[in-house]
Structure formats: structure tokens, C-alpha cells
Design an enzyme around this catalytic site. Structure first.
Site, PDB file in Angstrom:
ATOM      1  N   SER A 119      26.962  34.552  38.543  1.00 22.82           N
ATOM      2  CA  SER A 119      26.668  33.682  37.405  1.00 22.82           C
ATOM      3  C   SER A 119      27.332  34.225  36.145  1.00 22.82           C
ATOM      4  O   SER A 119      27.829  35.358  36.119  1.00 22.82           O
ATOM      5  CB  SER A 119      25.148  33.576  37.178  1.00 22.82           C
ATOM      6  OG  SER A 119      24.608  34.837  36.857  1.00 22.82           O
ATOM      7  N   LEU A 151      29.360  35.504  33.070  1.00 20.10           N
ATOM      8  CA  LEU A 151      30.677  36.111  32.900  1.00 20.10           C
ATOM      9  C   LEU A 151      31.288  36.504  34.238  1.00 20.10           C
ATOM     10  O   LEU A 151      32.494  36.362  34.447  1.00 20.10           O
ATOM     11  CB  LEU A 151      30.575  37.339  31.990  1.00 20.10           C
ATOM     12  CG  LEU A 151      30.041  37.112  30.582  1.00 20.10           C
ATOM     13  CD1 LEU A 151      30.031  38.428  29.810  1.00 20.10           C
ATOM     14  CD2 LEU A 151      30.851  36.066  29.843  1.00 20.10           C
ATOM     15  N   ASP A 190      26.104  40.818  43.990  1.00 22.65           N
ATOM     16  CA  ASP A 190      25.043  40.304  43.124  1.00 22.65           C
ATOM     17  C   ASP A 190      23.714  40.338  43.880  1.00 22.65           C
ATOM     18  O   ASP A 190      23.697  40.362  45.114  1.00 22.65           O
ATOM     19  CB  ASP A 190      25.365  38.864  42.709  1.00 22.65           C
ATOM     20  CG  ASP A 190      24.658  38.438  41.441  1.00 22.65           C
ATOM     21  OD1 ASP A 190      25.346  38.241  40.421  1.00 22.65           O
ATOM     22  OD2 ASP A 190      23.420  38.307  41.450  1.00 22.65           O
ATOM     23  N   ASP A 217      22.348  45.525  44.568  1.00 19.72           N
ATOM     24  CA  ASP A 217      21.681  46.083  43.396  1.00 19.72           C
ATOM     25  C   ASP A 217      22.546  47.263  42.973  1.00 19.72           C
ATOM     26  O   ASP A 217      22.681  48.241  43.720  1.00 19.72           O
ATOM     27  CB  ASP A 217      20.268  46.543  43.758  1.00 19.72           C
ATOM     28  CG  ASP A 217      19.493  47.093  42.573  1.00 19.72           C
ATOM     29  OD1 ASP A 217      20.124  47.608  41.624  1.00 19.72           O
ATOM     30  OD2 ASP A 217      18.246  47.047  42.598  1.00 19.72           O
ATOM     31  N   VAL A 218      23.160  47.179  41.816  1.00 14.33           N
ATOM     32  CA  VAL A 218      24.137  48.192  41.423  1.00 14.33           C
ATOM     33  C   VAL A 218      23.536  49.584  41.261  1.00 14.33           C
ATOM     34  O   VAL A 218      24.264  50.575  41.199  1.00 14.33           O
ATOM     35  CB  VAL A 218      24.880  47.789  40.124  1.00 14.33           C
ATOM     36  CG1 VAL A 218      25.779  46.599  40.377  1.00 14.33           C
ATOM     37  CG2 VAL A 218      23.906  47.513  38.990  1.00 14.33           C
ATOM     38  N   SER A 266      29.215  45.505  25.188  1.00 17.62           N
ATOM     39  CA  SER A 266      28.716  44.494  24.254  1.00 17.62           C
ATOM     40  C   SER A 266      29.005  44.966  22.842  1.00 17.62           C
ATOM     41  O   SER A 266      29.096  46.181  22.586  1.00 17.62           O
ATOM     42  CB  SER A 266      27.211  44.301  24.424  1.00 17.62           C
ATOM     43  OG  SER A 266      26.665  43.535  23.357  1.00 17.62           O
ATOM     44  N   TYR A 293      19.190  48.348  25.134  1.00 19.62           N
ATOM     45  CA  TYR A 293      20.420  47.619  25.454  1.00 19.62           C
ATOM     46  C   TYR A 293      21.634  48.280  24.815  1.00 19.62           C
ATOM     47  O   TYR A 293      22.666  48.491  25.455  1.00 19.62           O
ATOM     48  CB  TYR A 293      20.280  46.174  24.983  1.00 19.62           C
ATOM     49  CG  TYR A 293      21.424  45.280  25.374  1.00 19.62           C
ATOM     50  CD1 TYR A 293      21.625  44.901  26.697  1.00 19.62           C
ATOM     51  CD2 TYR A 293      22.310  44.792  24.409  1.00 19.62           C
ATOM     52  CE1 TYR A 293      22.669  44.066  27.066  1.00 19.62           C
ATOM     53  CE2 TYR A 293      23.354  43.956  24.765  1.00 19.62           C
ATOM     54  CZ  TYR A 293      23.530  43.602  26.092  1.00 19.62           C
ATOM     55  OH  TYR A 293      24.578  42.784  26.440  1.00 19.62           O
ATOM     56  N   LYS A 298      24.894  49.974  26.700  1.00 18.85           N
ATOM     57  CA  LYS A 298      26.249  49.459  26.485  1.00 18.85           C
ATOM     58  C   LYS A 298      27.123  50.475  25.745  1.00 18.85           C
ATOM     59  O   LYS A 298      28.331  50.571  25.983  1.00 18.85           O
ATOM     60  CB  LYS A 298      26.205  48.141  25.716  1.00 18.85           C
ATOM     61  CG  LYS A 298      25.521  47.010  26.477  1.00 18.85           C
ATOM     62  CD  LYS A 298      26.229  46.690  27.790  1.00 18.85           C
ATOM     63  CE  LYS A 298      25.674  45.453  28.459  1.00 18.85           C
ATOM     64  NZ  LYS A 298      26.396  45.089  29.698  1.00 18.85           N
ATOM     65  N   THR A 349      26.321  31.344  27.967  1.00 21.95           N
ATOM     66  CA  THR A 349      26.025  31.424  29.398  1.00 21.95           C
ATOM     67  C   THR A 349      24.642  30.834  29.650  1.00 21.95           C
ATOM     68  O   THR A 349      23.874  30.599  28.708  1.00 21.95           O
ATOM     69  CB  THR A 349      26.070  32.883  29.895  1.00 21.95           C
ATOM     70  OG1 THR A 349      25.015  33.628  29.257  1.00 21.95           O
ATOM     71  CG2 THR A 349      27.415  33.537  29.587  1.00 21.95           C
TER      72      THR A 349
END
Length: 257
Positions: A15, A17, A36, A57-58, A148, A161, A165, A196
Site C-alpha cells: 500500500s 508509497l 508486507d 514483519d520487518v 521523513s 517517530y 526516522k 496516501t
């Protein structure tokens, strides 16, 4: 570097990006691996694009290794790793009621956004290293990480966050230096406000988007996922782009809130 005839793995590829990037690379002739957690959407997209889905799951080393193995198993040389999996979180370091930021969500954001990015980068690059160079410079592949603008000027409540990033931005130069020995370039994109599905639909969502757009310099709108994917492709194709952090934000500079 030309992606035609190569394999590319995209985390968060089902989904937003990641999906836009998968579409752009598939259109350019790459065999895409959608890594994903969304199995239903990921499988459907992979089938549509003639690619492969790997539930990933990364944070999980075994699942990331399996996704990379799936890319290798396509029979196409793995040349591209795009990290676009991530989550957001908004909580002040100390809340208005005096309570401290809960630790677990902070750890979760770091685990997914930062450690997850490193996890796929390291395992993917190790697989790229086993391929033959594509040119006289010894180039084998490219890693594109997604950070980001919050990494550079995070707003109130974005402590988790922004830290995650910012860590991705901080990895860019040392990763590029580390991976130069195997002919892998590393670049990081810092998106601003991108339209998005995360923002939802309907009148309230549109009003919220208008507020988000207010500080954008030009063009006066949200960025499009397809524009992000275009930048990913350009960074892959331009062989002299390496160890760079690129803002992709229409000139926005975030205010505290």
C-alpha cells in the site's frame, strides 16, 4: 542502473508509497517482491504485477531472510531494496496530565521503522553482493530507505517517530561507505506530506488534508505516491547518486505543531 530484468524487494509494498514504488519498478521491467504484513492486499498486488508476495514483519529476521530468498528464487538478480515499511505514533514526552511517554510504543516504532529498515538493508545487501557487477564500476545494486522530514524537524508529540526516522537518515552515509566494497549504493528519501490512504476518506479527511497543505511552499498540495515512486526510480537509475538524503516535500518546513 537499469531495473529491467532485475529483482526488487519492497517492504511495505502492499500500500501507499510502497505500492506506488512496486508499480513503477514493475512497469520498468523489474520482478517485484512485495514484503508486507498485509497478506490479502500483498498477494493481490503481486499477482497483478507478475511479482511475488512474501509475508514479512520487518522486525523478524527469519521472515526478512525468507523474503530476500524469495527474491533470489525468482531467478532474476536482486538489484534493488526499497525500505518503505513503517508506522507512526504521536505522544508527548510528558503528557499534559504529567504522565511520561509510555515506553512500549516508543520501542515498537523504533523496532519497525529503524531496526526493520536495517534488517532488510543488511540481509538484502548480502544477497546483492552475490550477484555479478552490472558495469565497469563494479555496481551490483541500490538500497533506497524511506525516512521523513520529521527526522529533521519533528513536531510536538513526534518524539518516537522522529527518532526512528532520524536514525534512518543517520545510517545513510555509514551504510553507503560500508556497502561500497560490494558495489551497493545507499540513498534515503525524506517525504513530507504525501497523499496516501492513511488519511482516510470523506469530508473530515479532506478538511484535515487542507490544514496539512497550508505550510507547503509549492506546489500547494500534498505529494503523490507516484511522484515518490518516480524519485525512487530516478535514484536507482542515476549511478552517481550515493550516500544522499533527499527531501521530497514541496518546500514544507514543519512548525512545532
Amino acid at each position: 542502473m537499469d531495473v529491467n530484468g532485475a529483482a526488487a524487494i519492497i517492504s511495505g509494498g502492499a500500500s501507499g508509497l510502497g505500492e506506488a514504488t512496486a508499480r513503477a519498478l514493475a512497469a520498468a521491467g523489474a520482478t517485484v517482491v512485495i514484503a508486507d504484513v498485509n497478506e490479502e492486499r500483498g498477494k493481490a498486488l503481486a499477482d497483478e504485477l507478475g511479482g511475488v508476495f512474501a509475508k514479512t514483519d520487518v522486525r523478524d529476521e527469519a521472515q526478512v531472510q525468507a523474503a530476500v530468498d524469495a527474491a533470489v528464487a525468482t531467478g532474476k538478480p536482486l538489484r534493488v531494496v526499497v525500505n518503505s515499511a513503517g508506522i507512526g505514533w504521536a505522544t508527548r514526552t510528558v503528557a499534559r496530565d504529567g504522565s511520561p511517554h509510555p515506553l512500549e510504543p516508543y520501542k515498537t516504532v523504533i523496532d519497525i521503522n529503524l531496526i526493520g529498515t536495517f534488517n532488510l538493508m543488511r540481509i538484502g545487501a548480502a544477497a546483492i553482493a552475490k550477484t555479478e557487477p552490472v558495469d565497469e564500476d563494479g555496481q551490483r545494486g541500490v538500497v533506497i530507505n524511506t525516512a521523513s522530514v520529521a527526522a529533521l524537524e519533528g513536531q510536538t508529540g513526534q518524539i518516537a517517530y522522529s527518532a526512528s526516522k532520524g536514525g534512518i537518515v543517520g545510517m545513510t552515509i555509514p551504510a553507503a561507505r560500508d556497502l561500497a566494497a560490494i558495489g551497493v549504493r545507499v540513498n534515503t528519501i525524506c517525504p513530507g506530506i504525501i497523499d496516501t490512504p492513511i488519511y482516510g476518506q470523506g469530508e473530515m479527511a479532506e478538511e484535515f488534508k487542507k490544514k496539512l497543505v497550508a505550510p507547503v511552499v509549492f506546489p500547494k498540495r500534498m505529494g503523490q505516491a507516484a511522484e515518490f515512486a518516480h524519485l525512487v526510480k530516478a535514484l536507482i537509475e542515476n549511478d552517481y547518486m550515493n550516500a544522499e538524503t533527499i527531501r521530497f516535500d514541496g518546500g514544507i518546513r514543519f512548525q512545532p505543531k
